[in-house]
Design a protein around this motif. Structure first.
Motif, PDB file in Angstrom:
ATOM      1  N   PHE A 186       0.832  -1.205   0.000  1.00  0.00           N
ATOM      2  CA  PHE A 186       0.000   0.000   0.000  1.00  0.00           C
ATOM      3  C   PHE A 186       0.868   1.257   0.000  1.00  0.00           C
ATOM      4  CE2 PHE A 186      -2.244   3.352   2.326  1.00  0.00           C
ATOM      5  CZ  PHE A 186      -3.415   3.446   1.589  1.00  0.00           C
ATOM      6  N   VAL A 187       1.913   1.255   0.799  1.00  0.00           N
ATOM      7  CA  VAL A 187       2.804   2.418   0.855  1.00  0.00           C
ATOM      8  C   VAL A 187       3.551   2.582  -0.457  1.00  0.00           C
ATOM      9  CG1 VAL A 187       4.874   3.358   1.953  1.00  0.00           C
ATOM     10  CG2 VAL A 187       3.048   2.366   3.355  1.00  0.00           C
ATOM     11  N   LEU A 188       4.147   1.498  -0.949  1.00  0.00           N
ATOM     12  CA  LEU A 188       5.004   1.601  -2.128  1.00  0.00           C
ATOM     13  C   LEU A 188       4.197   1.851  -3.394  1.00  0.00           C
ATOM     14  CD1 LEU A 188       8.016   1.375  -2.835  1.00  0.00           C
ATOM     15  CD2 LEU A 188       7.623  -1.031  -3.363  1.00  0.00           C
ATOM     16  N   GLY A 189       3.030   1.236  -3.514  1.00  0.00           N
ATOM     17  CA  GLY A 189       2.288   1.341  -4.760  1.00  0.00           C
ATOM     18  C   GLY A 189       1.162   2.341  -4.764  1.00  0.00           C
ATOM     19  N   CYS A 190       0.608   2.661  -3.581  1.00  0.00           N
ATOM     20  CA  CYS A 190      -0.565   3.532  -3.540  1.00  0.00           C
ATOM     21  C   CYS A 190      -0.307   4.865  -2.851  1.00  0.00           C
ATOM     22  CB  CYS A 190      -1.720   2.820  -2.816  1.00  0.00           C
ATOM     23  SG  CYS A 190      -2.222   1.266  -3.563  1.00  0.00           S
ATOM     24  N   TRP A 191       0.492   4.882  -1.816  1.00  0.00           N
ATOM     25  CA  TRP A 191       0.633   6.095  -1.009  1.00  0.00           C
ATOM     26  C   TRP A 191       2.079   6.256  -0.555  1.00  0.00           C
ATOM     27  CZ3 TRP A 191      -0.926   7.020   4.694  1.00  0.00           C
ATOM     28  CH2 TRP A 191      -1.042   8.393   4.946  1.00  0.00           C
ATOM     29  N   PRO A 192       2.986   6.659  -1.434  1.00  0.00           N
ATOM     30  CA  PRO A 192       4.395   6.786  -1.059  1.00  0.00           C
ATOM     31  C   PRO A 192       4.624   7.701   0.138  1.00  0.00           C
ATOM     32  CG  PRO A 192       4.142   6.915  -3.439  1.00  0.00           C
ATOM     33  CD  PRO A 192       2.761   6.939  -2.865  1.00  0.00           C
ATOM     34  N   ARG A 193       3.775   8.747   0.280  1.00  0.00           N
ATOM     35  CA  ARG A 193       3.948   9.642   1.426  1.00  0.00           C
ATOM     36  C   ARG A 193       3.724   8.925   2.753  1.00  0.00           C
ATOM     37  NH1 ARG A 193       1.128  13.237   4.485  1.00  0.00           N
ATOM     38  NH2 ARG A 193      -0.879  12.688   3.525  1.00  0.00           N
ATOM     39  N   GLY A 194       3.014   7.791   2.704  1.00  0.00           N
ATOM     40  CA  GLY A 194       2.779   7.024   3.917  1.00  0.00           C
ATOM     41  C   GLY A 194       4.042   6.442   4.518  1.00  0.00           C
ATOM     42  N   ALA A 195       5.154   6.398   3.751  1.00  0.00           N
ATOM     43  CA  ALA A 195       6.411   5.896   4.297  1.00  0.00           C
ATOM     44  C   ALA A 195       6.905   6.746   5.451  1.00  0.00           C
ATOM     45  CB  ALA A 195       7.473   5.836   3.195  1.00  0.00           C
ATOM     46  N   GLY A 196       6.468   8.006   5.510  1.00  0.00           N
ATOM     47  CA  GLY A 196       6.885   8.885   6.599  1.00  0.00           C
ATOM     48  C   GLY A 196       5.845   9.032   7.694  1.00  0.00           C
TER      49      GLY A 196
END
Length: 663
Positions: A186-196
């Motif tokens: 989900f983070v890598l493919g849908c919501w990169p900002r979620g990594a932070g």
């Protein structure tokens, strides 16, 4: 791995929320009809092993003791020395302890020479090819049946406290896999900002920790789970070494090694990736993480596929990769849903693009689950009768009921989403809520602008302090920082909670995730339950074996009333020796073999296991030493206790007993 009919239904709830067109609906209808055709014409496959035959046969009475006892299973099983035990009527082991593979899924153990007459008990405990332990016992007799002192444990292998703990660890392993793989995707493919975003980071890391810990627990518990059932055996290094030599042990160790690689992936995702600002570097790193993470995810899924249901039976070479796809689709949907729930509750905003991308991922998961589910259902269920008449099929029906609830909750979520999109002009729900709060915050900011400006002037004004005053300034700065952080947190919370539609969406998505958790629990039970098709095959094999065992029953029982002329032998013949009506003949003979003329003989039948009897029978005298009775009813198959009362005079009589399998 597990069957998918209800699981793919669970994802259909997601499809409803993201909008299924009439064309897709018609496609799903065709798929459902195709599933019915598959179930109606399903060919047999194998999963849990079942005992299909033995030599000597169960309940058989042989003239001489066999040199070896052999057992035939429906599939290949893992068997070690001591897996098969043969016990004499006194409960003493009479086998050599060395099992051998005789081919064609048949295994044997040799017996000692010079065995006495009587009833022998064969107890076995093996591990089927899909990693589940199975056990059982049966009896055969040499010469004539007799009483036995053998007492087998009531607890089935794989049950008790250890079995419950192992099952709970299995559930946690599935949950951890879904969170770590689905959350990272989900983070890598849908919501990169979620990594932070810290809550999302904690979700993925918690999944990794859960999967790692549960895998270690399963590895330690494997020996007692498939063996003695004693928790102390979990710390027996010799038995742990034996576990590592098995297919399941190798799969668990491989999973731990892959989890080490997954830890490196998570560290990069939430470290270097989150800090990258250059678009090109970020794209390159995204590509590398996608490849590496995909390989690790496929490997983790394969540790289940290569050790459980998919690894045995027909078309195992197809079933294992299908099972991996199935697991990855589950993780992408449920793990992404969990990450979305966390974002809705704890993140200040989620971009509209992220929601749209997850919608596409969820729908793709539904398609993959539908395809893999059809195939797995064909392999595991096999027929409509297995769906309704077995525990496995009944669990599937329970899951269908949960799916109905999930679809209803998903429909509510879709309504909340439509309302928010209508109010906000098709932007993300969080953005709509943020816009509402920003409008309110502007007025609030104007009202307190001078107060904030004054606070800043105070902070910038030089202050002359004596020695030691620096500490007070540091405390004041820290206090102001904490106040600012608290204001920021409160503002983010107002943004999250301002829009009632967004709050409704949060609650409905949370409820949807809750139903999914229950579905996962039922699925975990399904993975350790004998598939309906295999259960029906085993029942059919037992029925056929019982039919082969059925036949005229002959028992020879010596008696002694204690008087001078009170010794002899009574022979009981029961024809056809099965359930229903039987013809019974009794022959009473003296020790020299001549007919013994006695005044009375009585017989009774008792089935203790079903609390049936005693059923009395009073035979008629036909000739000297010959008694007969027609229409002797045996109501059900089982190991019956046959009691024969012989009266040799007005005061001398004795009752002798024998156990025999009838039916």
């Amino acid at each position: 791995m597990q069957t998918i009919a209800p699981r793919c239904g669970a994802r259909s709830g997601a499809a409803a929320r993201f909008g299924i067109t009439p064309g897709v609906g018609r496609l799903l209808l065709v798929v459902a009809v195709f599933l019915g055709a598959l179930l109606a014409t399903a060919a047999p496959a194998s999963a849990h092993a079942a005992l299909t035959g033995s030599d000597p046969k169960q309940g058989a009475v042989v003239d001489t003791a066999p040199a070896r006892v052999s057992l035939t299973f429906s599939e290949k099983v893992a068997m070690s020395d001591g897996s098969v035990r043969v016990l004499d009527p006194a409960g003493k082991r009479v086998d050599t302890g060395k099992t051998s593979d005789l081919g064609a899924n048949t295994y044997g153990v040799k017996l000692h020479k010079g065995l006495p007459d009587g009833t022998f008990t064969v107890a076995y405990q093996v591990v089927s090819a899909d990693s589940h332990p199975i056990s059982g016992a049966f009896t055969f007799s040499v010469g004539a049946p007799s009483d036995t002192k053998v007492a087998l444990p009531d607890q089935e292998v794989g049950g008790g406290f250890v079995g419950g703990l192992y099952g709970f660890a299995r559930y946690l392993s599935y949950a951890g896999f879904i969170l770590v793989v689905g959350g990272a995707a989900f983070v890598l493919g849908c919501w990169p900002r979620g990594a932070g975003v810290r809550p999302v980071q904690r979700l993925v890391v918690s999944g990794w920790v859960t999967l790692t810990a549960s895998t270690l627990v399963m590895l330690l518990l494997r020996a007692p789970y498939t063996g003695s059932g004693k928790i102390a055996d979990a710390f027996d290094m010799a038995k742990l070494g034996d576990v590592l030599q098995t297919k399941t042990g190798a799969a668990l160790v491989s999973r731990l090694l892959l989890l080490a690689a997954a830890a490196l992936f998570i560290a990069v995702l939430f470290g270097a990736y989150e800090k990258r600002t250059d678009p090109k570097e970020r794209r390159d790193l995204t590509f590398g993480l996608a490849i590496g993470g995909g390989v690790v995810a496929v490997g983790l899924g394969a540790t289940w596929a290569m050790a459980e249901h998919a690894s045995t039976g027909i078309q195992a070479g197809i079933a294992m990769p299908v099972d991996v796809v199935h697991l990855l689709a589950v993780a992408a949907w449920l793990g992404g849903l969990a990450a979305l729930v966390v974002a809705l509750y704890f993140a200040p905003s989620v971009e509209a693009g992220a929601v749209r991308r997850f919608s596409r991922v969820a729908f793709s998961s539904v398609v993959a689950l539908a395809a893999t589910g059809l195939y797995q259902s064909w392999r595991q269920v096999g027929s409509w009768s297995a769906l309704t008449g077995t525990w496995y099929g009944q669990l599937l029906l329970i899951k269908v009921g949960l799916v109905v609830v999930l679809v209803g909750v998903a429909w509510i979520s879709r309504r909340w989403t439509a309302r928010i999109a209508g109010q906000a002009g098709d932007v993300a729900p969080e953005a709509a809520a943020a816009a509402v709060v920003e409008q309110r915050a502007e007025k609030h900011a104007e009202k307190h602008a001078e107060k904030h400006a004054a606070a800043k002037r105070v902070e910038k004004k030089p202050v002359t302090v004596a020695a030691g005053g620096t500490g007070e300034d540091s405390k004041r700065s820290a206090q102001l920082a904490r106040q600012q952080a608290a204001m920021t947190t409160a503002r983010e919370k107002r943004i999250r909670d301002a829009d009632p539609n967004r709050s409704g969406l949060r609650r409905s998505v949370l409820a949807e995730a809750g139903v999914a958790v229950v579905l996962l629990a039922v699925t975990t039970v399904l993975t350790s339950t004998e598939p309906g098709r295999t259960e029906e095959e085993a029942a059919a094999s037992k029925t056929a074996a019982a039919a082969q065992r059925s036949g005229p029953l002959t028992l020879k029982i010596p008696f002694d009333t204690g008087s001078d002329d009170g010794k002899g032998t009574v022979q009981l013949d029961l024809d056809p020796g099965r359930t229903g009506s039987n013809e019974m003949h009794i022959f009473v003979k003296r020790p020299n073999g001549s007919a013994f003329d006695i005044p009375e003989v009585k017989v009774s039948f008792t089935l203790k296991s079903k609390d049936v009897g005693p059923l009395p029978v009073a035979p008629d005298r036909i000739a000297t030493g010959h008694w007969s009775s027609s229409g002797v009813q045996i109501p059900m198959a089982g190991k019956w206790k046959i009691a024969v009362t012989v009266r040799t005079s007005d005061i001398d009589q004795v009752t002798v007993n024998k156990n025999a399998q009838i039916g």
